[in-house]
Motif scaffolding. Structure first.
Motif, PDB file in Angstrom:
ATOM      1  N   GLY A 170       0.808  -1.210   0.000  1.00 60.42           N
ATOM      2  CA  GLY A 170       0.000   0.000   0.000  1.00 60.42           C
ATOM      3  C   GLY A 170       0.842   1.262   0.000  1.00 60.42           C
ATOM      4  N   TYR A 171       1.924   1.255   0.786  1.00 58.70           N
ATOM      5  CA  TYR A 171       2.786   2.438   0.921  1.00 58.70           C
ATOM      6  C   TYR A 171       3.475   2.798  -0.394  1.00 58.70           C
ATOM      7  CZ  TYR A 171       6.556   5.389   2.853  1.00 58.70           C
ATOM      8  OH  TYR A 171       7.435   6.418   3.126  1.00 58.70           O
ATOM      9  N   PHE A 172       4.242   1.866  -0.928  1.00 62.79           N
ATOM     10  CA  PHE A 172       4.998   2.174  -2.138  1.00 62.79           C
ATOM     11  C   PHE A 172       4.093   2.290  -3.363  1.00 62.79           C
ATOM     12  CE2 PHE A 172       8.492   0.410   0.488  1.00 62.79           C
ATOM     13  CZ  PHE A 172       9.363   1.486   0.404  1.00 62.79           C
ATOM     14  N   GLY A 173       2.988   1.515  -3.376  1.00 62.40           N
ATOM     15  CA  GLY A 173       2.038   1.645  -4.480  1.00 62.40           C
ATOM     16  C   GLY A 173       1.404   3.019  -4.506  1.00 62.40           C
ATOM     17  N   CYS A 174       1.035   3.545  -3.347  1.00 60.30           N
ATOM     18  CA  CYS A 174       0.432   4.879  -3.268  1.00 60.30           C
ATOM     19  C   CYS A 174       1.446   5.978  -3.564  1.00 60.30           C
ATOM     20  CB  CYS A 174      -0.192   5.097  -1.898  1.00 60.30           C
ATOM     21  SG  CYS A 174      -1.791   4.296  -1.710  1.00 60.30           S
ATOM     22  N   ILE A 175       2.659   5.809  -3.079  1.00 64.66           N
ATOM     23  CA  ILE A 175       3.692   6.814  -3.366  1.00 64.66           C
ATOM     24  C   ILE A 175       3.839   6.990  -4.878  1.00 64.66           C
ATOM     25  CG2 ILE A 175       6.198   7.193  -3.353  1.00 64.66           C
ATOM     26  CD1 ILE A 175       6.216   6.099  -0.504  1.00 64.66           C
ATOM     27  N   PHE A 176       3.894   5.868  -5.596  1.00 62.60           N
ATOM     28  CA  PHE A 176       4.029   5.935  -7.061  1.00 62.60           C
ATOM     29  C   PHE A 176       2.855   6.692  -7.666  1.00 62.60           C
ATOM     30  CE2 PHE A 176       2.970   4.358 -11.274  1.00 62.60           C
ATOM     31  CZ  PHE A 176       4.177   4.451 -11.938  1.00 62.60           C
ATOM     32  N   GLN A 177       1.630   6.339  -7.251  1.00 68.99           N
ATOM     33  CA  GLN A 177       0.442   6.945  -7.847  1.00 68.99           C
ATOM     34  C   GLN A 177       0.314   8.419  -7.489  1.00 68.99           C
ATOM     35  OE1 GLN A 177      -1.563   5.300 -10.041  1.00 68.99           O
ATOM     36  NE2 GLN A 177      -2.440   7.323 -10.400  1.00 68.99           N
ATOM     37  N   LYS A 183      13.559  22.535  -4.617  1.00 66.44           N
ATOM     38  CA  LYS A 183      13.813  21.611  -3.521  1.00 66.44           C
ATOM     39  C   LYS A 183      12.640  21.605  -2.549  1.00 66.44           C
ATOM     40  CE  LYS A 183      16.394  18.823  -1.072  1.00 66.44           C
ATOM     41  NZ  LYS A 183      16.720  17.458  -1.540  1.00 66.44           N
ATOM     42  N   ARG A 184      12.086  22.773  -2.295  1.00 69.55           N
ATOM     43  CA  ARG A 184      10.955  22.877  -1.379  1.00 69.55           C
ATOM     44  C   ARG A 184       9.744  22.110  -1.908  1.00 69.55           C
ATOM     45  NH1 ARG A 184       8.550  28.556   1.094  1.00 69.55           N
ATOM     46  NH2 ARG A 184       6.957  27.607   2.439  1.00 69.55           N
ATOM     47  N   GLN A 185       9.479  22.217  -3.207  1.00 68.79           N
ATOM     48  CA  GLN A 185       8.356  21.502  -3.799  1.00 68.79           C
ATOM     49  C   GLN A 185       8.586  19.996  -3.775  1.00 68.79           C
ATOM     50  OE1 GLN A 185       5.363  22.878  -4.916  1.00 68.79           O
ATOM     51  NE2 GLN A 185       4.765  20.720  -4.928  1.00 68.79           N
ATOM     52  N   THR A 186       9.842  19.583  -3.960  1.00 74.93           N
ATOM     53  CA  THR A 186      10.173  18.157  -3.893  1.00 74.93           C
ATOM     54  C   THR A 186       9.877  17.597  -2.505  1.00 74.93           C
ATOM     55  OG1 THR A 186      11.911  18.367  -5.573  1.00 74.93           O
ATOM     56  CG2 THR A 186      12.036  16.457  -4.118  1.00 74.93           C
ATOM     57  N   ILE A 187      10.276  18.335  -1.479  1.00 72.53           N
ATOM     58  CA  ILE A 187      10.021  17.911  -0.096  1.00 72.53           C
ATOM     59  C   ILE A 187       8.517  17.846   0.167  1.00 72.53           C
ATOM     60  CG2 ILE A 187      10.238  18.597   2.328  1.00 72.53           C
ATOM     61  CD1 ILE A 187      13.002  19.744   1.628  1.00 72.53           C
ATOM     62  N   THR A 188       7.784  18.872  -0.308  1.00 69.62           N
ATOM     63  CA  THR A 188       6.331  18.895  -0.122  1.00 69.62           C
ATOM     64  C   THR A 188       5.675  17.699  -0.801  1.00 69.62           C
ATOM     65  OG1 THR A 188       6.315  21.317  -0.012  1.00 69.62           O
ATOM     66  CG2 THR A 188       4.231  20.232  -0.516  1.00 69.62           C
ATOM     67  N   GLN A 196       2.572  10.697  -9.384  1.00 71.81           N
ATOM     68  CA  GLN A 196       2.121  10.935 -10.751  1.00 71.81           C
ATOM     69  C   GLN A 196       1.055  12.022 -10.811  1.00 71.81           C
ATOM     70  OE1 GLN A 196       3.726   9.127 -13.299  1.00 71.81           O
ATOM     71  NE2 GLN A 196       4.893   8.519 -11.491  1.00 71.81           N
ATOM     72  N   LEU A 197       0.260  12.144  -9.755  1.00 73.94           N
ATOM     73  CA  LEU A 197      -0.847  13.103  -9.727  1.00 73.94           C
ATOM     74  C   LEU A 197      -0.416  14.505  -9.308  1.00 73.94           C
ATOM     75  CD1 LEU A 197      -3.555  10.822  -8.036  1.00 73.94           C
ATOM     76  CD2 LEU A 197      -3.376  11.408 -10.464  1.00 73.94           C
ATOM     77  N   LEU A 198       0.681  14.591  -8.551  1.00 77.54           N
ATOM     78  CA  LEU A 198       1.139  15.894  -8.055  1.00 77.54           C
ATOM     79  C   LEU A 198       1.873  16.671  -9.150  1.00 77.54           C
ATOM     80  CD1 LEU A 198       2.472  14.835  -4.526  1.00 77.54           C
ATOM     81  CD2 LEU A 198       0.440  16.234  -5.000  1.00 77.54           C
ATOM     82  N   PRO A 199       1.867  18.010  -9.074  1.00 82.52           N
ATOM     83  CA  PRO A 199       2.622  18.812 -10.051  1.00 82.52           C
ATOM     84  C   PRO A 199       4.112  18.484  -9.982  1.00 82.52           C
ATOM     85  CG  PRO A 199       1.140  20.191  -8.736  1.00 82.52           C
ATOM     86  CD  PRO A 199       1.155  18.838  -8.089  1.00 82.52           C
ATOM     87  N   THR A 200       4.779  18.514 -11.111  1.00 81.57           N
ATOM     88  CA  THR A 200       6.210  18.243 -11.160  1.00 81.57           C
ATOM     89  C   THR A 200       6.963  19.271 -10.317  1.00 81.57           C
ATOM     90  OG1 THR A 200       6.004  17.342 -13.384  1.00 81.57           O
ATOM     91  CG2 THR A 200       8.219  17.971 -12.661  1.00 81.57           C
ATOM     92  N   ALA A 201       7.829  18.793  -9.460  1.00 78.06           N
ATOM     93  CA  ALA A 201       8.576  19.694  -8.571  1.00 78.06           C
ATOM     94  C   ALA A 201       9.593  20.500  -9.363  1.00 78.06           C
ATOM     95  CB  ALA A 201       9.274  18.892  -7.486  1.00 78.06           C
ATOM     96  N   ALA A 233       3.031  12.448  -0.604  1.00 83.31           N
ATOM     97  CA  ALA A 233       2.987  11.078  -1.124  1.00 83.31           C
ATOM     98  C   ALA A 233       3.249  10.056  -0.019  1.00 83.31           C
ATOM     99  CB  ALA A 233       4.011  10.914  -2.243  1.00 83.31           C
ATOM    100  N   GLY A 234       4.238  10.336   0.823  1.00 83.37           N
ATOM    101  CA  GLY A 234       4.568   9.413   1.900  1.00 83.37           C
ATOM    102  C   GLY A 234       3.474   9.332   2.947  1.00 83.37           C
TER     103      GLY A 234
END
Length: 297
Positions: free
Chosen positions: A179-186, A197-202, A189-194, A207-208
């Motif tokens: 469930g964890y890694f499957g959801c992280i992947f999905q 660095k701040r957007q990547t962390i967000t 994909q749905l979040l805006p491309t970072a 996702a996590g």
């Protein structure tokens, strides 16, 4: 840079740092979760915990605030290999499955399969540590520490008793990691491309956290029976009430109702939802830190 692979050593260290960061932040919730899962008395019974807040209050009032960190030495020792194996196994199994199926990128089904396999791998590492933790967190515990648990357990039940609850742990970790890694992947994909660095962390935090929440929804019934299986002291010639996972799930459901399969869910999801975000952010940050140095030229 973020897509460049790193040797297993760096994956292991990053996972270890992520795990220890999460456990130091969220451990009291794990103690409360375990207490609520081990409780078999009806909520209205004298001394029974009626809610997460009530459990916190009674532990602090009756046993002292330090009890909220009772048994933390076992998880601290466990978190480094546990989380290191979680993330490094997920990365390595991902490579294996991509090669096996002849694909260059991970898909949603592949992310779920990879997470489940990583969870199975992780289970074999964590069982002894989990067993020690559960015995120490039990309200009725008289053990003086992790070494005392191991000593008495081996003396009374034998060396293999350290792996009591392995089957239930497999169910718990396979379902949570899938469930964890499957959801992280999905979710990624749905979040805006970072673009920073701040957007990547967000993005990683979101996702996590979603992955940790979904994983907790799926695996809590297995976690409830795992806690009971591992808290049970085995007596020669007597079949434990909680022994195998699926029959134990049925027993809890029949005797205590469906809600009992989600005992301790609130403190568990409050820990593993945000905790899943913390894990991913710290792990990704450590990996990026190492990549910046390994590939600096």
């Amino acid at each position: 840079m973020s897509d460049k692979p790193l040797p297993f050593f760096y994956q292991f260290i990053s996972g270890a740092v992520a795990g220890i960061s999460e456990i130091l932040t969220m451990y009291p919730l794990d103690v409360v979760k375990t207490r609520m899962q081990l409780q078999t008395a009806a909520p209205g019974s004298p001394g029974a915990y009626t809610s997460m807040v009530d459990c916190f209050a009674k532990i602090i009032k009756q046993e002292g605030p330090s009890r909220l960190y009772k048994g933390i030495s076992a998880p601290i020792l466990m978190e480094a290999p546990k989380r290191a194996v979680k993330f490094s196994a997920n990365d390595e199994w991902g490579k294996f499955y991509r090669n096996l199926f002849g694909v260059t990128t991970t898909t949603q089904p592949l992310a779920v399969l990879t997470g489940a396999t990583a969870g199975a791998t992780e289970s074999f590492v964590v069982v002894p540590f989990e067993l020690v933790k559960i015995r120490l967190q039990d309200k009725a515990s008289t053990y003086t520490g992790p070494a005392d648990v191991v000593k008495k357990l081996v003396q009374s039940e034998g060396l293999l008793a350290l792996y009591n609850g392995l089957e239930a742990t497999l169910w718990r970790h396979v379902s949570w990691n899938a469930g964890y890694f499957g959801c992280i992947f999905q979710v990624r994909q749905l979040l805006p491309t970072a673009t920073s660095k701040r957007q990547t962390i967000t993005n990683d935090l979101i996702a996590g956290s979603v992955g940790g929440t979904v994983g907790t929804l799926v695996n809590t019934p297995f976690d409830v029976v795992k806690s009971r299986i591992q808290s049970t002291v085995k007596v020669p010639g007597v079949t434990p009430k909680y022994n195998w996972t699926i029959p134990s799930v049925v027993t809890v459901f029949r005797e205590e109702g469906f809600a009992a399969l989600y005992k301790g869910f609130l403190p568990k999801v409050l820990r593993l939802g945000p905790g899943g975000g913390i894990l991913l952010v710290v792990y990704t940050g450590c990996m990026d830190f190492f990549r910046a140095r390994v590939y600096k030229n």
